[in-house]
Design an enzyme around this catalytic site. Sequence first.
Site, PDB file in Angstrom:
ATOM      1  CD  GLN A  97      -2.562   0.812   3.132  1.00  0.00           C
ATOM      2  OE1 GLN A  97      -2.154   0.370   3.673  1.00  0.00           O
ATOM      3  NE2 GLN A  97      -3.766   1.087   2.447  1.00  0.00           N
ATOM      4  CD  GLU A 128      -5.702  -0.382   6.264  1.00  0.00           C
ATOM      5  OE1 GLU A 128      -6.321   0.590   5.308  1.00  0.00           O
ATOM      6  OE2 GLU A 128      -4.529  -0.165   6.823  1.00  0.00           O
ATOM      7  CD  GLU A 162      -4.750   9.587  19.081  1.00  0.00           C
ATOM      8  OE1 GLU A 162      -4.541   8.922  17.585  1.00  0.00           O
ATOM      9  OE2 GLU A 162      -4.380   9.018  20.378  1.00  0.00           O
TER      10      GLU A 162
HETATM   11  C1  LIG Z   1       3.343  -1.033  11.988  1.00  0.00           C
HETATM   12  C2  LIG Z   1       2.081   0.547  10.470  1.00  0.00           C
HETATM   13  C3  LIG Z   1       2.394  -0.175   9.472  1.00  0.00           C
HETATM   14  C4  LIG Z   1       1.973   0.985   8.189  1.00  0.00           C
HETATM   15  N1  LIG Z   1       2.079   0.473   6.883  1.00  0.00           N
HETATM   16  C5  LIG Z   1       1.789   1.462   6.179  1.00  0.00           C
HETATM   17  C6  LIG Z   1       1.001   1.374   4.624  1.00  0.00           C
HETATM   18  O1  LIG Z   1       1.344  -0.061   4.189  1.00  0.00           O
HETATM   19  N2  LIG Z   1       1.075   1.852   3.450  1.00  0.00           N
HETATM   20  C7  LIG Z   1       1.227   3.054   3.762  1.00  0.00           C
HETATM   21  O2  LIG Z   1       0.468   4.067   3.414  1.00  0.00           O
HETATM   22  N3  LIG Z   1       1.027   3.887   5.228  1.00  0.00           N
HETATM   23  C8  LIG Z   1       0.996   2.212   6.208  1.00  0.00           C
HETATM   24  N4  LIG Z   1       1.760   2.996   7.448  1.00  0.00           N
HETATM   25  C9  LIG Z   1       1.284   4.448   8.024  1.00  0.00           C
HETATM   26  C10 LIG Z   1      -0.074   5.453   8.935  1.00  0.00           C
HETATM   27  O3  LIG Z   1      -0.747   5.684   8.039  1.00  0.00           O
HETATM   28  C11 LIG Z   1       0.120   6.740   9.291  1.00  0.00           C
HETATM   29  O4  LIG Z   1       2.066   5.941  10.137  1.00  0.00           O
HETATM   30  C12 LIG Z   1      -0.940   6.696  10.206  1.00  0.00           C
HETATM   31  O5  LIG Z   1      -1.471   7.431   9.396  1.00  0.00           O
HETATM   32  C13 LIG Z   1      -0.797   8.229  11.264  1.00  0.00           C
HETATM   33  O6  LIG Z   1      -0.097   8.872  10.230  1.00  0.00           O
HETATM   34  P1  LIG Z   1       1.430   9.708  10.934  1.00  0.00           P
HETATM   35  O7  LIG Z   1       2.668   8.242  11.201  1.00  0.00           O
HETATM   36  O8  LIG Z   1       2.035  10.467   9.994  1.00  0.00           O
HETATM   37  O9  LIG Z   1       1.333  10.541  11.867  1.00  0.00           O
HETATM   38  P2  LIG Z   1       0.924  11.687  12.501  1.00  0.00           P
HETATM   39  O10 LIG Z   1      -0.799  12.204  11.257  1.00  0.00           O
HETATM   40  O11 LIG Z   1       2.100  12.596  12.412  1.00  0.00           O
HETATM   41  O12 LIG Z   1       0.388  12.270  13.660  1.00  0.00           O
HETATM   42  C14 LIG Z   1       0.667  12.126  14.857  1.00  0.00           C
HETATM   43  C15 LIG Z   1      -0.019  11.984  15.936  1.00  0.00           C
HETATM   44  O13 LIG Z   1      -1.078  13.404  16.163  1.00  0.00           O
HETATM   45  C16 LIG Z   1      -2.059  12.437  15.816  1.00  0.00           C
HETATM   46  N5  LIG Z   1      -3.415  13.773  14.925  1.00  0.00           N
HETATM   47  C17 LIG Z   1      -3.082  13.693  13.797  1.00  0.00           C
HETATM   48  N6  LIG Z   1      -4.150  14.907  13.527  1.00  0.00           N
HETATM   49  C18 LIG Z   1      -5.325  14.534  14.649  1.00  0.00           C
HETATM   50  C19 LIG Z   1      -6.420  15.375  14.380  1.00  0.00           C
HETATM   51  N7  LIG Z   1      -6.728  15.974  13.207  1.00  0.00           N
HETATM   52  N8  LIG Z   1      -7.040  15.202  15.533  1.00  0.00           N
HETATM   53  C20 LIG Z   1      -6.319  14.174  16.537  1.00  0.00           C
HETATM   54  N9  LIG Z   1      -5.285  13.966  16.678  1.00  0.00           N
HETATM   55  C21 LIG Z   1      -4.301  13.790  15.580  1.00  0.00           C
HETATM   56  C22 LIG Z   1      -2.180  11.217  15.900  1.00  0.00           C
HETATM   57  O14 LIG Z   1      -3.292  10.510  15.979  1.00  0.00           O
HETATM   58  C23 LIG Z   1      -0.970  10.920  15.827  1.00  0.00           C
HETATM   59  O15 LIG Z   1      -1.222  10.310  17.182  1.00  0.00           O
HETATM   60  C24 LIG Z   1       2.156   2.218   8.158  1.00  0.00           C
HETATM   61  C25 LIG Z   1       2.225   2.583   9.412  1.00  0.00           C
HETATM   62  C26 LIG Z   1       2.474   1.738  10.928  1.00  0.00           C
HETATM   63  C27 LIG Z   1       2.880   2.151  12.409  1.00  0.00           C
END
Ligand SMILES: Cc1cc2nc3c(=O)[nH]c(=O)nc-3n(C[C@H](O)[C@H](O)[C@H](O)COP(=O)(O)OP(=O)(O)OC[C@H]3O[C@@H](n4cnc5c(N)ncnc54)[C@H](O)[C@@H]3O)c2cc1C
Length: 381
Positions: free
Chosen positions: A125, A246, A364
């Site tokens: 993905q 998902e 969240e």
């Molecule tokens: C094990 C694992 C597998 C993954 N596999 C894939 C994959 O195969 N393909 C892919 O594309 N992605 C993948 N991901 C990525 C995953 O989709 C993202 O980590 C996730 O969407 C969060 O984005 P971020 O890490 O940029 O965190 P951020 O968006 O920067 O968030 C950081 C923190 O802020 C909080 N936050 C952000 N915005 C808000 C809001 N509006 N209100 C309240 N809280 C908020 C979040 O909840 C989080 O706690 C994977 C992640 C993990 C951990």
Amino acid sequence: MDLTDSAPDTEFRLEARAWLRANVPARPLPSGDTRAGFAAHVQWERQLFEAGWSVVSWPKEYGGRDVDLWQWLIFEEEYYRAGAPQRVTQNGIFLLAPTVFRFGSREQQQRILPRMAAAEDLWCQAWSEPGAGSDLAALSSRATRDDDAGGWRLNGHKTWSTRGAFCTHAFGLFRSGGPDQARHRGLTYVMVPLDAPGVTVRGFSRLDGDEGFADLYFQDVFVPDADVLGDRHDGWRVAMATTGSERGLTLRSPGRYRATFERLRALARARPGGVDQRLADELVSCWLDVEAYTRYTEQTVTRIIDGTETGARSSLNKLHWSELDVRLHELALELLGPEAALDGPWTRGHQFSLAGPIYAGTNEIQRDIVAERLLGLPRSR
Ligand SMILES: Cc1cc2nc3c(=O)[nH]c(=O)nc-3n(C[C@H](O)[C@H](O)[C@H](O)COP(=O)(O)OP(=O)(O)OC[C@H]3O[C@@H](n4cnc5c(N)ncnc54)[C@H](O)[C@@H]3O)c2cc1C
């Protein structure tokens, strides 16, 4: 409502159980998030396919057995009960495939699904970007129209692609609209082979050391129109169908948690000195949550069969399975006591469970969706 297996369901269950008992590797395979482990898992997936067990609910022409979702649930339960290997094809068969069934043309279905079922094409993905995680619509990777060639040119950087370093293909969202289009509108959902000219794949390690993730770089990568899923610029709607799978039904079936609970119960039974009242209460509470999840899933299946969309309810589902997984593993570590500090399946499982509230959209964000779309509370932003 009668929740007991019908006669054909029992027959199906026993057939699956017998095959799994005879074929599940006696020793667990190495982690599917390492190169060697992934190869071993792919071999297992091909064995599953040869025996007709890789995608039981799909039509026979695509490699399935054409069974209904009830029997799919039964198969999942038996699969986890047997301690069978983790499905490294999961992002294809559980996320992309339901979307291809819904939005794909007949040509795409015939071309993509049989190779996916046979673990010939292995899908990852490609959604998240360094500047677009929770706020997926902030993504900036672009799909630029190439009319002469009849397709699109992809440019940009995707990250956190699970097992991307070992997969052969990716499905991703790219910005195709102009600057005046609404953020959620001008996106296109594409499928792309990772050996296409201009793609660079760079694997990187998770905290546990396994090379479970990849960065994917796209530099003028050509994708023909035939590899766009759904309508051009309509990628958000298509992507929301993928997130429904998902977070909702397919990625995490109740069988997984039932099997984890059974292992937990065995751990408690074997514990020297037994368990005190508080631990016993915790065990019962976990069991109730596993049962509740099973019943909720049965309700979801009933709704899907009746033609009702899961929609925002999938966020409620995701909250439940991800938090349940953490609780089951935390309790296991407590039962293990000082042994929990040693590297072992429970410790590793606990580490991975901590990722559950992050992947598939953080909890969240799921709480926001539940508050606004299911409970009708006022928007917070
Ligand atoms: C094990 C694992 C597998 C993954 N596999 C894939 C994959 O195969 N393909 C892919 O594309 N992605 C993948 N991901 C990525 C995953 O989709 C993202 O980590 C996730 O969407 C969060 O984005 P971020 O890490 O940029 O965190 P951020 O968006 O920067 O968030 C950081 C923190 O802020 C909080 N936050 C952000 N915005 C808000 C809001 N509006 N209100 C309240 N809280 C908020 C979040 O909840 C989080 O706690 C994977 C992640 C993990 C951990």
